[in-house]
Design a protein around this motif. Structure first.
Motif, PDB file in Angstrom:
ATOM      1  N   UNK A   1       0.816  -1.204   0.000  1.00  0.00           N
ATOM      2  CA  UNK A   1       0.000   0.000   0.000  1.00  0.00           C
ATOM      3  C   UNK A   1       0.859   1.268   0.000  1.00  0.00           C
ATOM      4  N   UNK A   2       2.036   1.186   0.559  1.00  0.00           N
ATOM      5  CA  UNK A   2       2.936   2.343   0.463  1.00  0.00           C
ATOM      6  C   UNK A   2       3.267   2.636  -0.991  1.00  0.00           C
ATOM      7  N   UNK A   3       3.531   1.599  -1.783  1.00  0.00           N
ATOM      8  CA  UNK A   3       3.792   1.793  -3.210  1.00  0.00           C
ATOM      9  C   UNK A   3       2.564   2.339  -3.921  1.00  0.00           C
ATOM     10  N   UNK A   4       1.405   1.768  -3.604  1.00  0.00           N
ATOM     11  CA  UNK A   4       0.181   2.225  -4.262  1.00  0.00           C
ATOM     12  C   UNK A   4      -0.118   3.680  -3.923  1.00  0.00           C
ATOM     13  N   UNK A   5       0.092   4.061  -2.672  1.00  0.00           N
ATOM     14  CA  UNK A   5      -0.163   5.450  -2.287  1.00  0.00           C
ATOM     15  C   UNK A   5       0.848   6.403  -2.908  1.00  0.00           C
ATOM     16  N   UNK A   6       2.040   5.932  -3.218  1.00  0.00           N
ATOM     17  CA  UNK A   6       2.986   6.763  -3.956  1.00  0.00           C
ATOM     18  C   UNK A   6       2.409   7.157  -5.317  1.00  0.00           C
ATOM     19  N   UNK A   7       1.718   6.206  -5.964  1.00  0.00           N
ATOM     20  CA  UNK A   7       1.077   6.525  -7.237  1.00  0.00           C
ATOM     21  C   UNK A   7      -0.015   7.569  -7.051  1.00  0.00           C
ATOM     22  N   UNK A   8      -0.767   7.443  -5.971  1.00  0.00           N
ATOM     23  CA  UNK A   8      -1.847   8.402  -5.718  1.00  0.00           C
ATOM     24  C   UNK A   8      -1.313   9.779  -5.362  1.00  0.00           C
ATOM     25  N   UNK A   9      -0.197   9.835  -4.665  1.00  0.00           N
ATOM     26  CA  UNK A   9       0.433  11.133  -4.395  1.00  0.00           C
ATOM     27  C   UNK A   9       0.868  11.778  -5.711  1.00  0.00           C
ATOM     28  N   UNK A  10       1.423  10.970  -6.611  1.00  0.00           N
ATOM     29  CA  UNK A  10       1.822  11.502  -7.917  1.00  0.00           C
ATOM     30  C   UNK A  10       0.623  12.074  -8.669  1.00  0.00           C
ATOM     31  N   UNK A  11      -0.500  11.376  -8.626  1.00  0.00           N
ATOM     32  CA  UNK A  11      -1.700  11.881  -9.291  1.00  0.00           C
ATOM     33  C   UNK A  11      -2.233  13.130  -8.607  1.00  0.00           C
ATOM     34  N   UNK A  12      -2.258  13.113  -7.275  1.00  0.00           N
ATOM     35  CA  UNK A  12      -2.843  14.231  -6.530  1.00  0.00           C
ATOM     36  C   UNK A  12      -2.050  15.514  -6.693  1.00  0.00           C
ATOM     37  N   UNK A  13      -0.789  15.410  -7.057  1.00  0.00           N
ATOM     38  CA  UNK A  13       0.050  16.595  -7.225  1.00  0.00           C
ATOM     39  C   UNK A  13       0.260  16.930  -8.695  1.00  0.00           C
ATOM     40  N   UNK A  14      -0.516  16.287  -9.581  1.00  0.00           N
ATOM     41  CA  UNK A  14      -0.466  16.573 -11.020  1.00  0.00           C
ATOM     42  C   UNK A  14      -1.706  17.379 -11.415  1.00  0.00           C
ATOM     43  N   UNK A  15      -1.634  18.126 -12.496  1.00  0.00           N
ATOM     44  CA  UNK A  15      -2.807  18.892 -12.932  1.00  0.00           C
ATOM     45  C   UNK A  15      -3.896  17.985 -13.492  1.00  0.00           C
ATOM     46  N   UNK A  16      -5.142  18.440 -13.385  1.00  0.00           N
ATOM     47  CA  UNK A  16      -6.255  17.687 -13.964  1.00  0.00           C
ATOM     48  C   UNK A  16      -6.278  17.770 -15.483  1.00  0.00           C
ATOM     49  N   UNK A  17      -5.703  18.806 -16.028  1.00  0.00           N
ATOM     50  CA  UNK A  17      -5.678  18.928 -17.480  1.00  0.00           C
ATOM     51  C   UNK A  17      -7.086  18.977 -18.055  1.00  0.00           C
ATOM     52  N   UNK A  18      -7.338  18.110 -19.038  1.00  0.00           N
ATOM     53  CA  UNK A  18      -8.631  18.101 -19.722  1.00  0.00           C
ATOM     54  C   UNK A  18      -9.620  17.105 -19.130  1.00  0.00           C
ATOM     55  N   UNK A  19      -9.303  16.528 -17.980  1.00  0.00           N
ATOM     56  CA  UNK A  19     -10.233  15.570 -17.392  1.00  0.00           C
ATOM     57  C   UNK A  19     -11.566  16.244 -17.057  1.00  0.00           C
TER      58      UNK A  19
END
Length: 337
Positions: A111-129
Motif C-alpha cells: 500500500x505504500x507503493x500504491x499510495x505513492x502513485x496516488x500522491x503523484x496523481x494528486x500533485x499533477x494537474x487535472x488537465x482536460x479531465x
C-alpha cells in the motif's frame, strides 16, 4: 485464436517490426465488454485488446494513459491502435495482480507503493479531465435504490426511503465538493494494480475524472475485494494525508477532517458499488461479483455506525436496518461480513 476476430492477428503483426511465430491466446476479461488476448512471438509478448468503440471509452483510455504516464504513474505502453475497429496493442505488464500478493506481512509495503502513485496523481494537474461533479456522483448513488434495493432485493423505495436517501446524498455530495480536486482514477484497487519489475502499474483508467482527493484512496484502502482492520486503514490514510500536506496540496483539511471526508467518500463509493455489482449480475449475467456484496455492505453499515452524530447518516442507517437488513440472510450470496 479462441474467439479473436479474424483480422486481429494480422493487424497486430503489422504493428511490430519482427513478430516471427506470433500467436494469440485469450486472457481473462473484466466487468466491461473489452476482450483481451496475449500475443506471443519469438522474443516478446504484448496484449491485444478488442474494445468495441460503441461501448468502450477508447479515446479516453488513450488520453488518460498519456496523462498518467506524464504524472509518473506506471501504465501500459502503446504499440498501436485502430480507433475504428477498437483494436489496441499494449505493453504486456504480466498477470501479477496485487490482490493475491496482499497478506498481513506484505500489505504495508504494497500500500505504500500504491499510495505513492496516488500522491503523484494528486500533485499533477487535472488537465482536460472532465469534472467528477455533483451530477456524476448523484447518478452513481442512484444505482443503489434501482439495482440493489429494487431489482436485486425487491425493496422499492417508498417516500420515507427516498427522503432519507436524498438527505444522505446531499451530505455526501457536500463533503465531496469541499475536497481538493485532483486527477481521479475512479477504480483504483487491488484488481487494477499489477506488480511489475519497475513497481506497481495501474490499468482500467479510462473513466478518470477530476474529483475529490479521497476517492482513489478509499477505493484502495477499503477495497471491495479484500478488507483490512480499521486501525490499519486509518493509519494508512493518515500517512497519505501527511504526504499531501508535505507537498502543500491547496485546500487540504486537517487530518481529522480528512478522515471524516475519507469515510463519507467511501460511503458514496460503496453505495454505488452495491448497485453496480447487482447490475452486473442482473443485466450482464456476471454473477461473480455477488459474492463481494456482503463485504461492500459491511463497509456501508460500519461507516454509518461510526458517525452517529451525523443526522442524515443516522436516519438512513435506521431505514437500512429496518428495510434492507432483514432481507439479506435469505439471499443465496449472503454471508455476514
Amino acid at each position: 485464436m479462441s474467439g479473436a476476430p479474424a483480422d486481429l492477428l494480422p493487424w497486430c503483426l503489422a504493428q511490430l517490426p519482427d513478430p516471427a511465430g506470433a500467436a494469440l491466446a485469450p486472457l481473462a476479461g473484466d466487468a466491461s465488454f473489452r476482450r483481451y488476448f496475449r500475443l506471443r512471438w519469438t522474443g516478446g509478448t504484448a496484449v491485444a485488446c478488442v474494445a468495441p468503440p460503441a461501448t468502450e471509452k477508447n479515446a479516453e483510455f488513450l488520453a488518460v494513459r498519456e496523462q498518467f504516464a506524464a504524472a509518473g504513474v506506471r501504465v501500459p505502453g502503446l504499440f498501436g491502435v485502430d480507433r475504428e475497429r477498437g483494436y489496441l496493442l499494449l505493453e504486456d505488464l504480466g498477470d501479477a495482480l496485487l490482490l493475491p500478493a496482499l497478506t498481513p506481512a506484505t500489505v504495508d509495503a504494497c500500500y505504500a507503493q500504491a499510495m505513492d502513485l496516488l500522491v503523484a496523481l494528486a500533485t499533477a494537474p487535472c488537465g482536460e479531465l472532465p469534472p467528477y461533479d455533483d451530477a456524476a456522483l448523484q447518478a452513481e448513488l442512484e444505482l443503489f435504490p434501482v439495482w440493489f434495493c429494487d431489482q436485486l432485493l425487491g425493496v422499492p423505495f417508498d417516500a420515507v426511503a427516498r427522503e432519507r436517501f436524498q438527505a444522505l446524498s446531499a451530505r455526501l455530495l457536500a463533503s465531496a465538493g469541499a475536497q481538493p480536486r485532483v486527477p481521479v482514477h475512479r477504480d483504483f484497487h487491488s484488481r487494477n494494480l499489477l506488480i511489475t519489475p519497475e513497481g506497481l502499474a495501474t490499468i482500467d483508467f479510462q473513466d478518470a475524472l477530476c474529483g475529490p482527493v479521497t476517492y482513489d484512496l478509499v477505493s484502495l484502502l477499503r477495497d471491495c475485494y479484500c478488507r483490512w482492520p480499521d486501525d490499519a486503514v486509518y493509519r494508512w490514510a493518515r500517512t497519505f494525508h501527511g504526504e499531501l500536506a508535505a507537498r502543500g496540496l491547496p485546500g487540504l483539511p486537517d487530518v481529522e477532517g480528512f478522515l471524516v471526508t475519507f469515510d463519507l467518500m467511501g460511503l458514496q463509493r460503496h453505495l454505488k458499488v452495491l448497485g453496480i455489482f447487482a447490475r452486473l449480475s442482473l443485466r450482464d449475467g456476471k454473477d461473480g461479483y455477488l459474492g463481494d456484496l456482503p463485504r461492500v455492505y459491511g463497509y456501508v453499515r460500519d461507516v454509518l455506525a461510526a458517525h452517529p452524530g451525523e443526522p442524515a447518516l443516522a436516519a438512513f442507517a435506521a431505514w437500512l436496518d429496518a428495510g434492507i437488513a432483514p432481507r439479506l440472510p435469505a439471499q443465496p450470496w449472503w454471508s455476514a461480513p
